[in-house]
Design an enzyme around this catalytic site. Structure first.
Site, short mmCIF file in Angstrom:
data_model
loop_
_atom_site.label_atom_id
_atom_site.label_comp_id
_atom_site.label_asym_id
_atom_site.label_seq_id
_atom_site.Cartn_x
_atom_site.Cartn_y
_atom_site.Cartn_z
N TYR A 1 -56.47 73.16 -29.98
CA TYR A 1 -55.60 74.33 -29.81
C TYR A 1 -54.20 74.02 -30.33
CZ TYR A 1 -59.09 75.66 -26.19
OH TYR A 1 -60.23 75.94 -25.50
N GLU B 1 -54.75 63.18 -19.32
CA GLU B 1 -55.22 62.23 -18.30
C GLU B 1 -56.70 62.55 -18.13
OE1 GLU B 1 -53.18 60.22 -16.50
OE2 GLU B 1 -51.19 61.11 -16.66
N SER C 1 -61.50 66.60 -17.99
CA SER C 1 -62.54 65.87 -18.73
C SER C 1 -62.13 65.59 -20.18
CB SER C 1 -63.82 66.69 -18.72
OG SER C 1 -63.59 67.92 -19.38
N LYS D 1 -52.35 76.23 -14.15
CA LYS D 1 -53.71 76.78 -14.23
C LYS D 1 -54.60 75.89 -13.35
CE LYS D 1 -57.95 77.60 -15.80
NZ LYS D 1 -58.68 77.36 -14.55
N TRP E 1 -60.43 69.88 -10.31
CA TRP E 1 -60.78 70.30 -8.94
C TRP E 1 -60.86 69.14 -7.95
CZ3 TRP E 1 -65.02 67.45 -8.30
CH2 TRP E 1 -65.93 67.30 -9.35
N CYS F 1 -61.51 60.13 -10.59
CA CYS F 1 -61.49 59.64 -11.98
C CYS F 1 -61.42 58.11 -12.04
CB CYS F 1 -60.33 60.26 -12.74
SG CYS F 1 -58.77 60.01 -11.90
N GLU G 1 -69.42 58.51 -17.08
CA GLU G 1 -68.73 58.93 -15.85
C GLU G 1 -69.62 59.94 -15.13
OE1 GLU G 1 -65.26 61.56 -16.10
OE2 GLU G 1 -64.31 60.24 -14.64
P1 NAP Z 1 -62.58 69.95 -16.65
O1 NAP Z 1 -63.87 70.66 -16.73
O2 NAP Z 1 -62.06 69.30 -17.87
O3 NAP Z 1 -61.54 71.01 -16.09
C1 NAP Z 1 -60.20 70.68 -15.92
C2 NAP Z 1 -59.35 71.90 -16.07
O4 NAP Z 1 -59.45 72.37 -17.41
C3 NAP Z 1 -59.77 73.06 -15.17
O5 NAP Z 1 -58.61 73.73 -14.73
C4 NAP Z 1 -60.55 73.93 -16.12
O6 NAP Z 1 -60.62 75.28 -15.74
C5 NAP Z 1 -59.76 73.76 -17.39
N1 NAP Z 1 -60.48 74.15 -18.59
C6 NAP Z 1 -61.82 74.35 -18.75
N2 NAP Z 1 -62.08 74.74 -20.01
C7 NAP Z 1 -60.91 74.79 -20.66
C8 NAP Z 1 -60.55 75.11 -21.99
N3 NAP Z 1 -61.45 75.48 -22.91
N4 NAP Z 1 -59.24 75.04 -22.32
C9 NAP Z 1 -58.30 74.66 -21.42
N5 NAP Z 1 -58.60 74.37 -20.14
C10 NAP Z 1 -59.89 74.42 -19.76
O7 NAP Z 1 -62.59 68.81 -15.56
P2 NAP Z 1 -62.99 68.90 -14.05
O8 NAP Z 1 -64.46 69.06 -13.99
O9 NAP Z 1 -62.14 69.90 -13.34
O10 NAP Z 1 -62.50 67.48 -13.50
C11 NAP Z 1 -63.25 66.37 -13.67
C12 NAP Z 1 -62.74 65.52 -14.81
O11 NAP Z 1 -61.36 65.27 -14.66
C13 NAP Z 1 -63.39 64.16 -14.83
O12 NAP Z 1 -63.72 63.80 -16.14
C14 NAP Z 1 -62.31 63.24 -14.28
O13 NAP Z 1 -62.39 61.92 -14.64
C15 NAP Z 1 -61.08 63.88 -14.79
N6 NAP Z 1 -59.94 63.49 -13.98
C16 NAP Z 1 -59.02 62.64 -14.52
C17 NAP Z 1 -57.93 62.22 -13.79
C18 NAP Z 1 -56.89 61.31 -14.37
O14 NAP Z 1 -55.80 61.26 -13.86
N7 NAP Z 1 -57.15 60.62 -15.44
C19 NAP Z 1 -57.76 62.69 -12.48
C20 NAP Z 1 -58.70 63.57 -11.96
C21 NAP Z 1 -59.80 63.95 -12.73
P3 NAP Z 1 -61.93 75.87 -15.00
O15 NAP Z 1 -62.00 75.19 -13.70
O16 NAP Z 1 -61.64 77.31 -14.90
O17 NAP Z 1 -63.11 75.56 -15.87
#
Ligand code: NAP
Ligand code: MG
Length: 503
Positions: free
Chosen positions: A255, A267, A245, A191, A167, A302, A401
């Site tokens: 999976y 990532e 995350s 997604k 997000w 991130c 983080e």
């Molecule tokens: P997140 O909770 O891991 O969610 C990311 C995506 O995964 C969302 O679309 C989420 O859907 C989906 N998701 C949730 N549960 C899942 C499951 N069981 N199976 C498959 N997909 C699932 O992360 P976030 O809170 O959106 O983003 C923050 C994190 O992203 C931080 O840790 C940040 O560091 C990391 N990030 C990394 C980068 C990079 O390039 N390295 C860039 C940006 C962010 P829902 O929203 O419906 O739960």
């Protein structure tokens, strides 16, 4: 300065029609169950709209259409130069809708509209153009197999690609993934994160106008644990490109291992350092970058540099300058008003999480130099930019983080000590070094374990450089540059033995 002003934003909002349905087979359709999820703005606390809450059956339908479309060849067998032209047209159309996309992104996420308008959308469009151009330039190889054989190595589209989006940079991350996967001829399922679905749905509305055939792109909205898991377990999904995350990254690996061993590109998170070397004379540039890297997007980035290492002899000067420049250059307020460059947290769940950390740090008696509170501005979920000084090495301030506007300035005795501490985390996404010395630039850039090390400016590189993490910040591939195309292609060797008479 951009041309954007508040009345442009207000006019745009007055005329916005909010997307509600998932996008499958070229049509916007409700979830088969009819279920919806409310989209709540973190700026007003009010419902913006409701969107489809899809289930496994919707995923199955989308994957089946994506697979059929891929196999039909309507996109996958289109000449790469033609795909390039279509994607370039898509970029032009997206660019024409910059204001609408930026406003929707801001309303849905609490990001400053000025950032969405001048950074997120233009950089996303630039990415679409760059990857479009690469469509007919991604060469394979011929092998050095001698005169008796010809070996060629070709890159082929994988088929059905799923992109799971976080997000914090919804539009930009979507365009980073969509463009190279489509340029290579794949069909994709996007997604979006549940709290930021709207801009992605608007983005794909323009696909048909550009000439992208129906069934090439689908957007499945709904909960990660349902839709994300269904994609992760699906036997016909060939690769999942995930940004999010570490916790969900682990689930995707599970999976894959339980289903078709699909390729997983991760990532993930970070705890990135900034190191100010002992040779830096003028601290102002480093201070401005420390503030930007810590507080841009309210710290929900991130690569946020949340551990800033400064020579002990300059630490007080550095922190004082940070506070001074903070008050001069950062304007906190309504994200929909372009005069402000610091917005809200993404939603109540995350606001509570970050304030929970904050209250623990304050109760533990950490040395607070600036901030530390939430702010009441309208109904928005604001947290003050916050600076701590010299936290204990074992504190969450140094290891975890936080994904919020909380940073720490740590005094060090030498460059070597700074680099050793910088590396003392489980992540390795990005690092920034400030130095006036060429030798220090390369010596320490090589010593820091991170996917990207930027010098004298906080950044993640640009579209021409691969972006991805080391250690627990991810593996399996990178976004940006030609590396992004490797995520969505597989290598095939074709080998002809010329010594056989039938050849
Ligand atoms: P997140 O909770 O891991 O969610 C990311 C995506 O995964 C969302 O679309 C989420 O859907 C989906 N998701 C949730 N549960 C899942 C499951 N069981 N199976 C498959 N997909 C699932 O992360 P976030 O809170 O959106 O983003 C923050 C994190 O992203 C931080 O840790 C940040 O560091 C990391 N990030 C990394 C980068 C990079 O390039 N390295 C860039 C940006 C962010 P829902 O929203 O419906 O739960
Ligand atoms: Mg939202």
């Amino acid at each position: 300065m951009s041309d954007l002003n508040l009345s442009m934003v207000e006019n745009c909002i007055a005329n916005l029609s909010y997307p509600t349905n998932a996008f499958i087979g070229g049509d916007f359709v409700p979830a088969m169950s009819g279920k919806t999820i409310a989209s709540i703005s973190p700026i007003t606390g009010e419902e913006i709209t409701e969107y489809a809450s899809c289930d496994k059956e919707d995923v199955d339908k989308a994957v089946s259409i994506a697979k059929k479309t891929f196999e039909s060849g309507v996109w996958s067998k289109m000449h790469p130069t033609e795909r390039k032209k279509v994607l370039l047209k898509y970029a032009d159309i997206i660019e024409k809708h910059t204001l609408e996309l930026a406003v929707l992104e801001s309303l849905d996420s609490g990001k400053p509209v000025s950032d969405c308008y001048t950074i997120d959308v233009p950089e996303g469009v630039h990415a679409v153009r760059w990857h479009a151009e690469y469509a007919d330039k991604n060469y394979g190889q011929a092998s050095p197999s001698g005169d008796g054989a010809v070996g060629i190595v070709v890159k082929e589209a994988i088929g059905v690609v799923a992109c799971i989006i976080p997000w914090n940079f919804p539009l930009m991350t979507t365009m980073w993934k969509l463009a190279p996967s489509l340029a290579e001829g794949n069909s994709i399922i996007i997604k979006p994160a549940s709290v930021t679905t709207l801009s992605t749905l608007l983005l794909v509305k323009f696909a048909a106008e550009a000439g992208i055939p129906e069934g090439v792109i689908q957007v499945i909205t709904g909960s990660g644990s349902v839709v994300g898991e269904a994609l992760g377990m699906h036997p016909d999904v060939g690769v999942i490109s995930f940004t999010g995350s570490t916790e969900i990254g682990r689930k995707l690996l599970e999976y894959s291992s339980k289903s078709n061993l699909k390729k997983i590109v991760l990532e993930l998170g970070g705890k990135s350092p900034m190191v100010i070397m002992d040779d830096v004379k003028d601290l102002t540039n480093a201070v401005d970058n420390a503030l930007f890297s810590s507080f841009w997007n309210a710290g929900q980035s991130c690569t946020a540099n949340s551990r800033i290492f400064v020579p002990k002899s300059r630490q007080d000067e550095f922190v004082e300058l940070m506070i001074q420049r903070m008050d001069q250059t950062w304007r906190i307020g309504n994200p929909l008003d372009p005069q402000f460059n610091y917005g809200t947290m993404i939603g109540k769940f995350h606001y509570d999480q970050v304030m929970g950390y904050m209250n623990t740090f304050l109760a533990e008696g950490h040395n607070l130099a600036y901030g530390g509170k939430s702010l009441t501005i309208g109904q928005g979920l604001f947290i003050q930019p916050t600076i701590f000084v010299d936290p204990e090495p074992s504190s969450d301030l140094m290891t975890t983080e936080l994904f919020g506007p909380i940073t720490s300035v740590i005094g060090v005795n030498s460059n070597e000590e700074a680099v050793a501490m910088a590396n003392n985390v489980e992540y390795g996404l990005q690092a920034t070094i400030f130095t006036d010395n060429l030798v220090n630039t390369f010596k320490y850039a090589r010593a820091i374990k991170a996917g990207t090390v930027s010098i004298n400016r906080y950044c993640e590189g640009d579209i021409t450089t691969p972006f991805g993490g080391l250690k627990m910040s991810g593996f399996g591939g990178q976004d940006n540059a030609g590396a992004a195309h490797d995520q969505y292609t597989e290598i095939k060797t074709i080998f002809a033995d010329l010594t056989q008479s039938s050849c």
